[in-house]
Design an enzyme around this catalytic site. Structure first.
Site, PDB file in Angstrom:
ATOM      1  N   SER A   1      18.417 -67.469 -44.041  1.00 26.73           N
ATOM      2  CA  SER A   1      19.087 -68.750 -43.854  1.00 26.73           C
ATOM      3  C   SER A   1      18.010 -69.740 -43.408  1.00 26.73           C
ATOM      4  O   SER A   1      17.990 -70.195 -42.259  1.00 26.73           O
ATOM      5  CB  SER A   1      20.206 -68.661 -42.818  1.00 26.73           C
ATOM      6  OG  SER A   1      20.879 -69.920 -42.759  1.00 26.73           O
ATOM      7  N   MET A   2      17.061 -70.011 -44.340  1.00 28.35           N
ATOM      8  CA  MET A   2      15.901 -70.826 -44.009  1.00 28.35           C
ATOM      9  C   MET A   2      16.307 -72.249 -43.648  1.00 28.35           C
ATOM     10  O   MET A   2      15.711 -72.880 -42.787  1.00 28.35           O
ATOM     11  CB  MET A   2      14.919 -70.850 -45.174  1.00 28.35           C
ATOM     12  CG  MET A   2      14.539 -69.476 -45.726  1.00 28.35           C
ATOM     13  SD  MET A   2      13.879 -68.384 -44.474  1.00 28.35           S
ATOM     14  CE  MET A   2      12.296 -69.144 -44.223  1.00 28.35           C
ATOM     15  N   GLY A   3      17.316 -72.766 -44.377  1.00 25.89           N
ATOM     16  CA  GLY A   3      17.784 -74.131 -44.097  1.00 25.89           C
ATOM     17  C   GLY A   3      16.943 -75.202 -44.751  1.00 25.89           C
ATOM     18  O   GLY A   3      16.809 -76.317 -44.240  1.00 25.89           O
ATOM     19  N   LEU A   4      16.334 -74.838 -45.860  1.00 24.77           N
ATOM     20  CA  LEU A   4      15.616 -75.785 -46.722  1.00 24.77           C
ATOM     21  C   LEU A   4      14.386 -76.393 -46.025  1.00 24.77           C
ATOM     22  O   LEU A   4      14.143 -77.601 -46.108  1.00 24.77           O
ATOM     23  CB  LEU A   4      16.584 -76.894 -47.160  1.00 24.77           C
ATOM     24  CG  LEU A   4      16.334 -77.708 -48.417  1.00 24.77           C
ATOM     25  CD1 LEU A   4      15.810 -76.884 -49.546  1.00 24.77           C
ATOM     26  CD2 LEU A   4      17.593 -78.446 -48.819  1.00 24.77           C
TER      27      LEU A   4
ATOM     28  N   ASN B   1      20.763 -67.636 -57.768  1.00 24.21           N
ATOM     29  CA  ASN B   1      20.265 -67.864 -56.429  1.00 24.21           C
ATOM     30  C   ASN B   1      20.805 -66.726 -55.568  1.00 24.21           C
ATOM     31  O   ASN B   1      21.539 -65.860 -56.054  1.00 24.21           O
ATOM     32  CB  ASN B   1      20.763 -69.239 -55.924  1.00 24.21           C
ATOM     33  CG  ASN B   1      19.881 -69.822 -54.841  1.00 24.21           C
ATOM     34  OD1 ASN B   1      19.402 -69.120 -53.966  1.00 24.21           O
ATOM     35  ND2 ASN B   1      19.660 -71.128 -54.911  1.00 24.21           N
TER      36      ASN B   1
ATOM     37  N   ASN C   1      18.159 -77.638 -57.931  1.00 20.10           N
ATOM     38  CA  ASN C   1      18.809 -76.558 -57.206  1.00 20.10           C
ATOM     39  C   ASN C   1      20.195 -76.994 -56.757  1.00 20.10           C
ATOM     40  O   ASN C   1      20.333 -77.806 -55.852  1.00 20.10           O
ATOM     41  CB  ASN C   1      17.941 -76.162 -56.000  1.00 20.10           C
ATOM     42  CG  ASN C   1      18.500 -74.976 -55.259  1.00 20.10           C
ATOM     43  OD1 ASN C   1      19.649 -74.579 -55.467  1.00 20.10           O
ATOM     44  ND2 ASN C   1      17.697 -74.414 -54.365  1.00 20.10           N
TER      45      ASN C   1
ATOM     46  N   CYS D   1      21.955 -74.152 -52.880  1.00 19.59           N
ATOM     47  CA  CYS D   1      21.451 -73.716 -51.577  1.00 19.59           C
ATOM     48  C   CYS D   1      22.638 -73.379 -50.680  1.00 19.59           C
ATOM     49  O   CYS D   1      23.506 -74.217 -50.450  1.00 19.59           O
ATOM     50  CB  CYS D   1      20.602 -74.799 -50.903  1.00 19.59           C
ATOM     51  SG  CYS D   1      19.999 -74.220 -49.298  1.00 19.59           S
TER      52      CYS D   1
ATOM     53  N   LYS E   1      19.372 -74.553 -61.029  1.00 18.41           N
ATOM     54  CA  LYS E   1      19.417 -73.256 -60.343  1.00 18.41           C
ATOM     55  C   LYS E   1      20.846 -73.054 -59.887  1.00 18.41           C
ATOM     56  O   LYS E   1      21.394 -73.888 -59.146  1.00 18.41           O
ATOM     57  CB  LYS E   1      18.450 -73.244 -59.172  1.00 18.41           C
ATOM     58  CG  LYS E   1      18.396 -71.932 -58.372  1.00 18.41           C
ATOM     59  CD  LYS E   1      17.731 -70.823 -59.144  1.00 18.41           C
ATOM     60  CE  LYS E   1      17.508 -69.578 -58.308  1.00 18.41           C
ATOM     61  NZ  LYS E   1      16.336 -69.661 -57.407  1.00 18.41           N
TER      62      LYS E   1
ATOM     63  N   GLY F   1      11.807 -62.820 -56.224  1.00 17.57           N
ATOM     64  CA  GLY F   1      11.870 -63.389 -54.876  1.00 17.57           C
ATOM     65  C   GLY F   1      11.565 -62.343 -53.811  1.00 17.57           C
ATOM     66  O   GLY F   1      10.421 -62.179 -53.374  1.00 17.57           O
TER      67      GLY F   1
ATOM     68  N   LYS G   1       8.734 -74.713 -53.640  1.00 16.95           N
ATOM     69  CA  LYS G   1       9.883 -74.646 -52.719  1.00 16.95           C
ATOM     70  C   LYS G   1      10.778 -75.847 -52.974  1.00 16.95           C
ATOM     71  O   LYS G   1      10.294 -76.971 -53.190  1.00 16.95           O
ATOM     72  CB  LYS G   1       9.391 -74.672 -51.264  1.00 16.95           C
ATOM     73  CG  LYS G   1      10.510 -74.836 -50.227  1.00 16.95           C
ATOM     74  CD  LYS G   1      11.489 -73.675 -50.208  1.00 16.95           C
ATOM     75  CE  LYS G   1      12.669 -73.946 -49.256  1.00 16.95           C
ATOM     76  NZ  LYS G   1      13.676 -72.868 -49.323  1.00 16.95           N
TER      77      LYS G   1
HETATM   78  C1  LIG Z   1      17.057 -74.409 -51.149  1.00 22.04           C
HETATM   79  C2  LIG Z   1      17.571 -73.670 -50.173  1.00 22.04           C
HETATM   80  C3  LIG Z   1      17.774 -72.227 -50.291  1.00 22.04           C
HETATM   81  C4  LIG Z   1      17.513 -71.406 -49.206  1.00 22.04           C
HETATM   82  C5  LIG Z   1      17.099 -71.915 -47.872  1.00 22.04           C
HETATM   83  O1  LIG Z   1      16.156 -72.736 -47.783  1.00 22.04           O
HETATM   84  O2  LIG Z   1      17.770 -71.494 -46.887  1.00 22.04           O
HETATM   85  N1  LIG Z   1      17.719 -70.067 -49.283  1.00 22.04           N
HETATM   86  C6  LIG Z   1      18.187 -69.483 -50.444  1.00 22.04           C
HETATM   87  O3  LIG Z   1      18.378 -68.248 -50.520  1.00 22.04           O
HETATM   88  N2  LIG Z   1      18.433 -70.271 -51.529  1.00 22.04           N
HETATM   89  C7  LIG Z   1      18.245 -71.619 -51.501  1.00 22.04           C
HETATM   90  O4  LIG Z   1      18.507 -72.283 -52.535  1.00 22.04           O
END
Ligand SMILES: C=Cc1c(C(=O)O)[nH]c(=O)[nH]c1=O
Length: 310
Positions: free
Chosen positions: A70-73, A191, A125, A128, A162, A269, A45
């Site tokens: 929209s995980m937000g890293l 991505n 990356n 994001c 990326k 993915g 990750k």
């Molecule tokens: C690194 C955050 C990324 C995320 C995320 O963590 O929201 N989602 C993605 O589809 N691509 C990303 O590059």
């Protein structure tokens, strides 16, 4: 039939791996990819210097033909993934993904990796789409060049980037012109398609909470954009810069198509999220069946050989 590929002197015994972000948050998930039959490698990750919770609320949803996120890293921090990859890097060549929120964070993390016992490949990356207030770096060409200049002033281990999807031929030209100036081992494209919006027909609401429902799209729906980016970059990048094709892989034909467009490795993915690590064996078997049908024994008999119409 051999499914081998190589990047920066690393030999992969097959072309498949996870896409960063999927099945790669914890050691337990990473172990499942490491041990999965049919996975030639893994990527962690995307890491930030310190652990992050990521965005609040529902931040991933399935939709027809794919996913939105929209995980937000969210991640356990660089040291966690450095420890994991250093521990396992003798078993397979591994990718360590980093995604600093600032140039300073990216440079600091890369100095740590440079000075560590990690001897795999870094995936920087630059794409994001889901950190509120932060643009996707690789849509800013000057900043991208600036970051790569500073990275390669000290980082000497194999490194790739990326990329987000591009949608304009002039942008393919512009990003390739920048990337060709650097000793990159690879690019990983694409991505997620950033800032899509999905409506729940039952409730007339969005389906994820962060950013008012805007999120990155993955899955079948992004395959034509993914293939276009693999093809366009293969046609423009120096041959030493290898390509990891990502986006829209659900079956062996999709893997075949990424390779036909020029990919050396192929990452999965959304489909991996829904099917789990067993998908790798299925995809390899389906790819082998297609190659047998066409009389191919090696990937390099058709890699990059997409034909145009007269
Ligand atoms: C690194 C955050 C990324 C995320 C995320 O963590 O929201 N989602 C993605 O589809 N691509 C990303 O590059």
């Amino acid at each position: 039939t051999t499914l081998t590929a190589s990047i920066a002197g690393f030999d992969f015994d097959n072309v498949l791996l996870n896409a960063a972000g999927v099945y790669c948050q914890t050691a337990s998930e990473l172990d499942q990819i490491l041990e999965a039959s049919g996975a030639g490698s893994l990527v962690t990750k995307s890491a930030t210097p310190a652990e992050r919770d990521g965005n609040a609320g529902v931040r991933f949803a399935e939709m027809p033909l794919g996913s939105i996120n929209s995980m937000g890293l969210p991640n356990l921090g660089l040291d966690y993934y450095l420890d994991y990859t250093i521990t396992h890097q003798d078993e397979k060549p591994l990718f360590l993904s980093i995604a600093g929120l600032t140039k300073a964070d990216n440079l600091a993390m890369l100095r740590d990796v440079q000075d560590s016992d990690f001897n795999g490949l870094v995936e920087l990356n630059l794409s994001c789409p889901n950190v509120p207030g932060k643009p996707q770096t690789a849509y800013d060409f000057d900043t991208t060049r600036e970051i790569l200049n500073e990275v390669f002033s000290f980082y000497t281990k194999p490194l790739g980037v990326k990329l987000p999807p591009y949608f304009d031929i002039a942008h393919f030209d512009m990003i390739a012109e920048i990337l060709n100036d650097f000793p990159l081992a690879f690019v990983n494209t694409i991505n997620s398609i950033g800032n899509g919006l999905v409506v729940d027909p039952e409730t007339d609401t969005v389906v994820i909470a962060p950013k008012g429902g805007f999120g990155g799209l993955g899955g079948e729906i992004v395959k034509p954009t993914a293939l276009a980016n693999v093809r366009a970059l293969r046609q423009r990048l120096r041959p030493e810069i290898k390509i990891i094709g990502t986006g829209g892989v659900t079956n062996g034909r999709d893997v075949y198509d990424h390779i036909l467009c020029g990919a050396d490795l192929v990452s999965v993915g959304t489909s991996l999220y829904f099917e789990g690590p067993a998908i790798f064996e299925r995809l390899n078997n389906e790819l082998i069946a297609i190659m047998a049908e066409k009389g191919y024994n090696h990937l390099d008999e058709f890699r990059g050989r997409l034909q145009t119409l007269a």
